[in-house]
Motif scaffolding. Structure first.
Motif, PDB file in Angstrom:
ATOM      1  N   SER A  63       0.501  -1.502  -0.163  1.00  0.00           N
ATOM      2  CA  SER A  63      -0.331  -0.132   0.081  1.00  0.00           C
ATOM      3  C   SER A  63       0.825   1.214   0.156  1.00  0.00           C
ATOM      4  N   ALA A  64       0.344   2.103  -0.387  1.00  0.00           N
ATOM      5  CA  ALA A  64       1.030   3.583  -0.414  1.00  0.00           C
ATOM      6  C   ALA A  64       1.746   4.117   1.240  1.00  0.00           C
ATOM      7  N   ASP A  65       0.823   3.483   2.402  1.00  0.00           N
ATOM      8  CA  ASP A  65       1.018   3.632   3.139  1.00  0.00           C
ATOM      9  C   ASP A  65       2.236   3.408   4.134  1.00  0.00           C
ATOM     10  N   GLN A  66       2.629   1.748   3.269  1.00  0.00           N
ATOM     11  CA  GLN A  66       3.685   1.132   3.617  1.00  0.00           C
ATOM     12  C   GLN A  66       4.560   1.590   2.982  1.00  0.00           C
ATOM     13  N   LEU A  67       4.840   2.005   1.251  1.00  0.00           N
ATOM     14  CA  LEU A  67       5.658   2.673   1.000  1.00  0.00           C
ATOM     15  C   LEU A  67       6.652   3.706   1.649  1.00  0.00           C
ATOM     16  N   ILE A  68       5.385   4.660   2.130  1.00  0.00           N
ATOM     17  CA  ILE A  68       5.784   5.842   2.255  1.00  0.00           C
ATOM     18  C   ILE A  68       6.666   5.594   4.117  1.00  0.00           C
ATOM     19  N   GLY A  69       6.315   4.434   4.747  1.00  0.00           N
ATOM     20  CA  GLY A  69       6.119   4.030   5.930  1.00  0.00           C
ATOM     21  C   GLY A  69       7.818   3.671   6.009  1.00  0.00           C
ATOM     22  N   ALA A  70       7.857   2.859   4.556  1.00  0.00           N
ATOM     23  CA  ALA A  70       9.964   2.454   4.624  1.00  0.00           C
ATOM     24  C   ALA A  70      10.349   3.220   3.948  1.00  0.00           C
ATOM     25  N   LEU A  71       9.950   4.379   3.543  1.00  0.00           N
ATOM     26  CA  LEU A  71      11.310   5.307   2.909  1.00  0.00           C
ATOM     27  C   LEU A  71      11.097   7.016   4.067  1.00  0.00           C
ATOM     28  N   GLU A  72      10.600   6.683   5.656  1.00  0.00           N
ATOM     29  CA  GLU A  72      10.745   7.461   5.640  1.00  0.00           C
ATOM     30  C   GLU A  72      12.051   7.698   7.067  1.00  0.00           C
ATOM     31  N   GLY A  73      12.509   8.647   6.801  1.00  0.00           N
ATOM     32  CA  GLY A  73      13.981   8.237   7.687  1.00  0.00           C
ATOM     33  C   GLY A  73      14.524   8.105   6.581  1.00  0.00           C
ATOM     34  N   LEU A  74      14.911   8.016   5.375  1.00  0.00           N
ATOM     35  CA  LEU A  74      16.298   7.629   4.671  1.00  0.00           C
ATOM     36  C   LEU A  74      16.357   9.565   4.363  1.00  0.00           C
ATOM     37  N   ASP A  75      17.652   9.211   4.337  1.00  0.00           N
ATOM     38  CA  ASP A  75      18.385  10.665   3.700  1.00  0.00           C
ATOM     39  C   ASP A  75      19.958  10.021   2.941  1.00  0.00           C
ATOM     40  N   ALA A  76      20.826  11.073   3.046  1.00  0.00           N
ATOM     41  CA  ALA A  76      22.101  10.961   1.686  1.00  0.00           C
ATOM     42  C   ALA A  76      22.931  10.240   3.079  1.00  0.00           C
ATOM     43  N   ASN A  77      22.590  10.388   4.527  1.00  0.00           N
ATOM     44  CA  ASN A  77      23.539   9.561   5.607  1.00  0.00           C
ATOM     45  C   ASN A  77      23.145   7.747   5.723  1.00  0.00           C
ATOM     46  N   SER A  78      22.101   7.978   4.929  1.00  0.00           N
ATOM     47  CA  SER A  78      21.682   5.859   4.804  1.00  0.00           C
ATOM     48  C   SER A  78      22.207   5.275   4.663  1.00  0.00           C
ATOM     49  N   PHE A  79      23.114   5.213   4.189  1.00  0.00           N
ATOM     50  CA  PHE A  79      24.120   4.167   3.733  1.00  0.00           C
ATOM     51  C   PHE A  79      25.697   3.862   4.292  1.00  0.00           C
ATOM     52  N   VAL A  80      25.871   2.187   3.671  1.00  0.00           N
ATOM     53  CA  VAL A  80      27.440   2.624   4.679  1.00  0.00           C
ATOM     54  C   VAL A  80      28.462   3.355   3.281  1.00  0.00           C
ATOM     55  N   SER A  81      28.308   3.428   2.273  1.00  0.00           N
ATOM     56  CA  SER A  81      29.564   4.360   1.273  1.00  0.00           C
ATOM     57  C   SER A  81      28.256   4.758  -0.031  1.00  0.00           C
ATOM     58  N   GLU A  82      28.829   5.370  -0.995  1.00  0.00           N
ATOM     59  CA  GLU A  82      28.526   6.732  -1.635  1.00  0.00           C
ATOM     60  C   GLU A  82      28.064   5.670  -2.646  1.00  0.00           C
ATOM     61  N   ALA A  83      29.083   4.346  -3.160  1.00  0.00           N
ATOM     62  CA  ALA A  83      28.277   3.732  -3.942  1.00  0.00           C
ATOM     63  C   ALA A  83      27.104   2.882  -3.575  1.00  0.00           C
ATOM     64  N   GLU A  84      26.631   2.811  -2.466  1.00  0.00           N
ATOM     65  CA  GLU A  84      25.410   2.784  -2.460  1.00  0.00           C
ATOM     66  C   GLU A  84      24.458   3.730  -2.284  1.00  0.00           C
ATOM     67  N   ARG A  85      24.862   4.736  -1.965  1.00  0.00           N
ATOM     68  CA  ARG A  85      24.173   5.625  -2.034  1.00  0.00           C
ATOM     69  C   ARG A  85      23.490   6.240  -3.362  1.00  0.00           C
ATOM     70  N   VAL A  86      24.079   6.620  -4.393  1.00  0.00           N
ATOM     71  CA  VAL A  86      24.563   6.407  -5.675  1.00  0.00           C
ATOM     72  C   VAL A  86      23.554   5.053  -6.451  1.00  0.00           C
ATOM     73  N   ARG A  87      23.598   4.154  -5.882  1.00  0.00           N
ATOM     74  CA  ARG A  87      22.419   2.240  -6.124  1.00  0.00           C
ATOM     75  C   ARG A  87      21.488   2.694  -6.210  1.00  0.00           C
ATOM     76  N   ALA A  88      21.402   3.515  -4.633  1.00  0.00           N
ATOM     77  CA  ALA A  88      19.429   3.857  -3.996  1.00  0.00           C
ATOM     78  C   ALA A  88      18.696   4.738  -4.309  1.00  0.00           C
ATOM     79  N   MET A  89      19.961   5.667  -5.273  1.00  0.00           N
ATOM     80  CA  MET A  89      19.276   6.735  -5.361  1.00  0.00           C
ATOM     81  C   MET A  89      18.335   6.746  -6.564  1.00  0.00           C
ATOM     82  N   ASP A  90      19.808   5.762  -8.365  1.00  0.00           N
ATOM     83  CA  ASP A  90      19.281   5.622  -8.898  1.00  0.00           C
ATOM     84  C   ASP A  90      17.911   4.513  -9.297  1.00  0.00           C
TER      85      ASP A  90
END
Length: 406
Positions: free
Chosen positions: A3-30
């Protein structure tokens, strides 16, 4: 199906500092960009392209010029109402970025702040109350980054992209290959090429350089993280220059090298560019400044490495080969390396940041980004051979390592 609520909940709190490396951030952004493109309907995309993006850029530039972001952060960067932001700048609250409650009866204060809030560039915490994002902090603290919204966008990017379709239609959709006869001249209505136009407009030239500096600083993996530069230092000859940065602008890439290798001898790094670019330049003593036109023979012979960053993509093959041939003549076989730090257009699913750069090169210089096959053919036509292409998955640009053919 989520559902939209489930998707929104999964994305809350996500930001540029949520990843272990720049490579992982770029993969997630793509991946998020791909997901968003699937959620969009055609009109959503048209609306974003033709209304939201231009309106947002206009608001951002206005807010920068009014000093809103810089003074907001300078005073602590806390939550502010539009009236408080207007008071910080010394501008009357009737200024367009902030309607007073009396002027707007529904209490929805803020026109330009409201627009960028809708793009999540500032965060609305209560009615007519906002807090800055990391983007606001970055614009306030980095003048070069803020200047990308200035003459680089207004003098270069916006008009050249706006006129590109008409230019290509006029020429029968032929591939432009001449920087002196391409869309830039069509757009400007003159014979000047991009660099001549910038030379005649100091403000545009300054902010163009700011944009290039910001592009290198924020969008590109430093070349010292792509190529193993320790091999250059380890096998270098003390009586020779270590790295010659050809067309190196203000020396940003040599500074990165020096930070990685702080104990190299004074003057062992050589910065080359045209005299107007190098004048009044204050730089570390480790870097020696040598004005040079790369269309003329290379005066520094037998250096350990000759480095070029985003130089050759400005030029079609004939001119690029001329630049490379001069370098090949100066290189010592078996010792000197040529390191070309540029984008490679992947044959499958090329990065949007690379294809955008390719269209930029077409629009302003009649040039292009190249595929791996095109790079190999160009390098090998100049008396050089490609040893290896250093190409990290997450990096926009690669380093092509070459040496002179014996």
């Amino acid at each position: 199906m989520a559902s939209a609520d489930q998707l929104i909940g999964a994305l809350e709190g996500l930001d540029a500092n949520s990843f272990v490396s720049e490579a992982e951030r770029v993969r997630a952004m793509d991946a998020l960009t791909l997901a968003l493109s699937k959620v969009h309907k055609p009109w959503d995309i048209v609306w974003q392209h033709c209304w939201v993006n231009p309106a947002t850029n206009a608001c951002v530039k206005t807010l920068i010029d009014a000093g809103v972001f810089s003074k907001w952060i300078k005073t602590g960067g806390g939550e502010k109402t539009c009236a408080e932001l207007a008071e910080l700048t010394g501008i009357d609250v009737t200024y367009p970025f902030c309607l007073t409650l009396e002027e707007h009866s529904d209490g929805d204060a803020g026109r330009m702040i409201r627009q960028i809030s809708g793009q999540n560039l500032v965060i609305e915490t209560a009615e007519d109350t906002y807090k800055p994002t990391p983007w606001v902090h970055a614009l306030a603290e980095d003048q070069a980054l803020a200047n990308v919204y200035g003459e680089f966008y207004g003098f270069v990017n916006s008009p050249m992209f706006r006129t590109l379709p008409a230019y290509l239609k006029k020429t029968g959709y032929k591939v432009p290959t001449n920087p002196n006869d391409c869309n830039w001249q069509f757009m400007r209505g003159s014979d000047e090429n991009l660099f001549q136009s910038l030379g005649a407009n100091p403000a545009a030239a300054r902010e163009f350089n700011d944009a290039m500096e910001s592009h290198s600083k924020h969008n590109l993996t430093p070349w010292v993280d792509v190529y193993p530069t320790e091999t250059l230092v380890k096998e270098s000859k003390p009586d020779r220059p270590l790295v010659v940065d050809v067309g190196g602008s203000k020396g940003h890439d040599l500074t990165k090298f020096h930070l990685r290798h702080p104990n190299i001898p004074e003057g062992s790094l050589v910065l080359q560019d045209l005299p107007d670019i190098l004048k009044e330049l204050t730089i570390d003593d480790t870097i020696s400044i040598h004005p040079h036109d790369f269309f003329k023979p290379q005066p520094v012979k037998g250096a350990r490495a000759y480095f070029m960053h985003n130089v050759l993509h400005d030029w079609e093959d004939t001119k690029a080969k001329q630049i490379l041939s001069h370098l090949a003549e100066a290189m010592e076989p078996g010792y000197s390396k040529l390191l070309i730090h540029e984008s490679l257009v992947s044959s499958v699913k090329p990065l949007a940041r690379v294809t955008t750069s390719d269209i930029t090169m077409m629009a302003c210089l009649g040039a292009k980004e190249r595929t791996e096959a095109e790079w190999r053919a160009l390098v090998e036509s100049s008396g050089l051979k490609v040893l290896k292409i250093w190409r990290p998955r997450h990096s926009v640009e690669s380093v092509i390592e070459a040496e002179r053919v014996l």
